[in-house]
Structures are given as structure tokens and as C-alpha cells.
Design an enzyme around this catalytic site. Structure first.
Site: not given
Ligand code: ACM
Length: 261
Positions: A38, A109, A142, A169
Site C-alpha cells: 500500500e 480503498k 489493507c 501495523v
């Protein structure tokens, strides 16, 4: 058909260096499908829209044209994330570039994560599947993983392979991605980044572990949590299309959508 996922440390706000890296990988890797993380041209953690706007670009920018040329000349499908500028709005997008330029497109997205909401617009493209050379390719980005509807929509539209450029993350997504592959009987490819980015003392750590999952949820390839590396697997798109798993059950035909919200 070979698929490679490129896990690398995108450099923050340095498009020239990121683009050089992306181009070198495209030239060097001998696979028909290449998936990058990304926001691979820009880095991730922007909270100031004015700063992001200086590195955002339109979907017909010189960067995209350059990568389109590479895709056509090398006969490779290339997917990478970039901040897309469109009529003064910025989207967290993926360029999906096919050797045949008429098929190339952009996915914006759908689900924005954390402070992405400060700088990006919510995506408006929806999820689409594009067929090229016997492969039906779907794309999500993501945090879309948290919404099983994303992968399910792509699978119902016929995707054999779902690619997921990412800047993940957390450490909770790995098993879920595997489940997305199993429950939809599709290949999944997650291209994560490594490294640390900080913004006003807020630190984000990206832990790699990029992966290619088979349609039974097993790993075909998995990267480390801290190295720049390329993982590759061979895939057989047609094997995903029969959704039965015994002589009676079929995961799509058995659905009861009238009972779902
Ligand atoms: C994310 O959507 N980049 C976690």
C-alpha cells in the site's frame, strides 16, 4: 503462473527513490504477477493533507505511464499502492496495471484506517474483478481485511486471486487472511511493508510477514517480519473455481443470503 509479493521499506515522502526501487524489482523478478505494498510510492503516515497532496498523483500520471510501459513490455501484471489525486480529492488507491492498457484500472480503498481519515476520501470504486490471461484478479487494500464482505464480494464476482497491498501495523491479521482464502476458496497475496514511520511522536511499526496463501488457507510463501524480500509461489487459477469441498457441499451454492444482514 508465478506470483511474487515484494515486501520492502517504502521511504517516506520520497517518490523518486520508491519508484526506482519498484521499477528495479519489476525488471528483476521473473513472475507474471507482482504485488507491492500500500502507498508504495509515498510511504504511509500522513496527517497533513497539504503534504500528502505534493506527492499524490493522478491515475494517468507519468509514474503510472512509466509502469504501464514496463508492464506491457515485460508482460507482467503490476499492483501497487499510491496516493491518487482526483479533482482535488485524495484516495488511498492501488494501481492495477495489466499488459493490455485497456484493462488497467484503479481501486480506491473502501475502508479507511485510523488517521487516514484526516487526509483521504473514502473509496468509491467498489470491488472489481478483472480477467487477463486466464486469471481473474481482485484487489482490496489493507484494512479492508477486517470486512469479510470485501473478499466475499470479490470471490462472488469470480476472483481466483485477491491481492492486498498493505501497510499492516497489528499482529492479528495473519490468521484472518488465511480464513479469507479458505472460506472463499481463493488465493490471497498480502504485500506488507517493513520499517517504522512516526508523525508528531506517534510511531507506527510495520512488521512485514507478507504472505501468499493457497485457496485452502495454507501458506504457499511467507516473508520475515523485518527484511526486505521477495516471496514467490506458483498458482493455478482454475483450481479455485469449483467451490465444492465434498460431493454434497459447495461453499457458494450452500449460502443462504436471505438470512444475512
Ligand atoms: C492499514 O489499513 N494500513 C492498516
Amino acid at each position: 503462473m508465478h506470483l511474487s509479493v515484494i515486501q520492502f521499506e517504502t521511504l517516506y515522502n520520497d517518490k523518486a527513490k520508491n519508484l526506482k526501487k519498484i521499477s528495479d524489482y519489476i525488471n528483476d523478478i521473473n513472475s507474471e504477477i507482482l504485488v507491492f505494498p500500500e502507498l508504495a510510492t509515498s510511504g504511509y503516515y500522513y496527517t497533513d493533507r497539504k503534504v500528502l497532496k505534493t506527492i499524490a498523483e493522478e491515475s494517468d500520471s507519468s509514474t503510472i505511464k512509466h509502469l504501464q510501459k514496463l508492464s506491457t513490455s515485460l508482460n507482467k501484471i503490476i499492483v501497487f499502492g499510491f496516493p491518487e489525486l482526483f479533482e482535488n480529492r485524495i484516495y488511498n488507491s492501488a494501481a492495477i496495471i495489466f499488459p493490455n492498457p485497456e484493462l488497467s484500472t484503479t481501486y480506491r480503498k473502501t475502508h479507511l484506517f485510523y488517521k487516514e481519515r484526516f487526509v483521504f476520501e473514502e473509496g468509491d470504486t467498489g470491488f472489481t474483478v478483472i480477467e487477463y490471461n486466464g486469471l481473474r484478479l481482485g484487489t482490496m487494500i489493507c484494512y479492508d481485511w477486517r470486512f469479510p464482505e470485501a473478499a466475499r464480494s470479490l470471490a462472488l464476482d469470480g476472483a481466483d486471486l485477491i491481492v492486498c497491498p498493505s501497510n499492516l501495523v497489528t499482529g492479528v491479521w495473519q490468521n484472518v487472511m488465511s480464513s479469507r482464502a479458505l472460506e472463499n476458496k481463493v488465493y490471497m497475496a498480502v504485500a506488507n511493508k517493513i520499517g517504522i514511520e512516526s508523525n508528531n511522536g506517534d510511531i507506527l511499526e510495520f512488521n512485514g510477514e507478507s504472505a501468499i496463501y493457497s485457496y485452502d488457507g495454507s501458506y504457499l510463501a511467507k516473508a520475515s517480519n523485518n527484511c526486505e524480500e521477495v516471496i514467490t509461489a506458483e498458482i493455478y487459477p482454475k483450481k479455485t473455481r469449483d467451490k465444492s469441498f465434498n460431493e454434497i457441499n459447495d461453499i457458494f451454492k450452500d449460502r443462504r443470503p436471505q438470512f444475512y444482514k
